[in-house]
Each structure stands twice: as C-alpha cells, then as structure tokens.
Write a protein that holds these residues in place. Structure first.
Motif, short mmCIF file in Angstrom:
data_model
loop_
_atom_site.label_atom_id
_atom_site.label_comp_id
_atom_site.label_asym_id
_atom_site.label_seq_id
_atom_site.Cartn_x
_atom_site.Cartn_y
_atom_site.Cartn_z
N GLU A 155 7.92 0.81 6.54
CA GLU A 155 8.36 0.40 4.58
C GLU A 155 8.37 -0.44 4.44
OE1 GLU A 155 11.69 3.50 5.80
OE2 GLU A 155 12.85 1.99 5.76
N THR A 202 11.84 -5.86 2.74
CA THR A 202 10.31 -6.14 3.37
C THR A 202 11.23 -5.56 4.75
OG1 THR A 202 10.02 -8.54 2.88
CG2 THR A 202 9.20 -7.01 1.86
N GLN A 255 3.29 4.71 4.25
CA GLN A 255 1.63 5.26 4.56
C GLN A 255 1.41 6.10 5.08
OE1 GLN A 255 0.10 0.19 3.88
NE2 GLN A 255 -0.60 1.40 5.93
N LEU A 298 1.01 -1.14 1.78
CA LEU A 298 2.09 -1.32 1.65
C LEU A 298 1.79 -2.95 1.19
CD1 LEU A 298 4.32 -0.16 4.68
CD2 LEU A 298 4.41 1.03 2.08
#
Length: 185
Positions: free
Chosen positions: A142, A133, A156, A119
């Motif tokens: 995420e 964010t 991820q 990320l």
C-alpha cells in the motif's frame, strides 16, 4: 416498543464531512477522485467497549465478511447493505478496528482506501505527492497519503477480495476467545 433503526451517521459521525475532507485532501495534492473506487472506510474504536458496541450496531447495516486479528488487535469488516455515497463513488464496506494496546490513535473515521491498477504507476504519475511508501513491502502492498487527522491508502486489490483470498487460504487469525476478558484500552 422497539427503538427505531439508527442511521449510519448516528453511529459513525458525519461520514459525508469525512469523505469531503478526503476529497479536498486529494485535490490539494493534485490527485483526482477518479483514481479508482474507494472500497472501504475505516473507523477506529476508542476502546474495547466501543468496539463491541459498534460491532453489534454495524451488523444491522451490513454483512460481516470477517473478524480477525490484524496487528495484534481485532478488526471486523462489513459489506454494507447500502453503500455510502461519496465523491469517489459508492463505498461498499466499512472496517471497524479495535485500538492497539498502548498506542495512541485517532478515534472515529480514520481512513479511506482506494483501489488502483498500479501503485508504481500512481507514484510515477504523481511524483510530487508525499506518499508514505513504508507499506509497499507488506503482505498487501500500500501507499498512504497523510491528510491529518485522516489518511487515504491505496491498494491494488479491494478489501473484500483480499478477505476472500485470506479466507480461502486459511490465513485469517481468529480473535482469541479470552481477548475481551483482558484489560485493554
């Protein structure tokens, strides 16, 4: 006489149009569709009746990986017998989310999730993209890109792998037996 098996578009709506809209949204932000595999799409039910109906119907299209409480409402994930074809490659899973009580939401196909290696690297490589964010601090970090009325989320780890890990760790919160007996949206 047995009724014919519905096709997935009869159940979800036009998933090709939805996936094309996600592709166009990424492209409009300068993001390629090759960032990583899209591991699932999410359908948000309008109410508990639709959730229960779709839960039954979707079981004909795939194997249930888990159903549990997430964010105070049930969510079930199916590994599809035949992945959805998409501009992001085959999409192996569909997530069905019950509505959160008292919270307005998009009804229908709502988001797709893409698995990326990092990320941090995604943000570094695309600093001009307005990623949300706020999800970086959660248990499954995420990034989210809003493409109204849809979203693309980046993780991820695939949802199937996350589910397997949560099951192995005993972290799945079962849906309470009386959940469907209460008045809900």
């Amino acid at each position: 006489m047995v009724s014919p098996m519905p096709i997935l578009d009869d159940v979800l709506g036009d998933h090709r149009r939805f996936l094309h809209a996600l592709q166009q949204g990424l492209c409009s932000h300068g993001l390629p569709t090759t960032l990583g595999p899209m591991d699932h799409v999410c359908y948000r039910a309008a109410d508990q009746q639709e959730y229960l109906q779709l839960r039954t119907t979707l079981s004909r299209f795939g194997e249930c990986l888990v159903e549990g409480m997430i964010g105070n409402r049930p969510i079930i994930t199916f590994q599809l017998h035949q992945p959805l074809a998409s501009p992001f490659g085959p999409v192996p899973c569909i997530e069905l989310a019950a509505p959160k009580a008292g919270k307005p939401h998009w009804h229908g196909l709502e988001h797709g999730e893409i698995v990326v290696n990092s990320l941090d690297r995604l943000q570094q490589d695309y600093p001009e993209v307005p990623f949300n964010t706020s999800g970086l601090q959660g248990p499954t970090p995420e990034l989210t890109l809003s493409l109204p009325p849809y979203q693309v989320k980046f993780h991820q780890r695939s949802l199937a792998d996350t589910i397997a890990l949560e099951i192995a760790r005993g972290e799945v919160v079962p849906v309470p037996v009386d959940y469907w007996l209460k008045d809900r949206p």
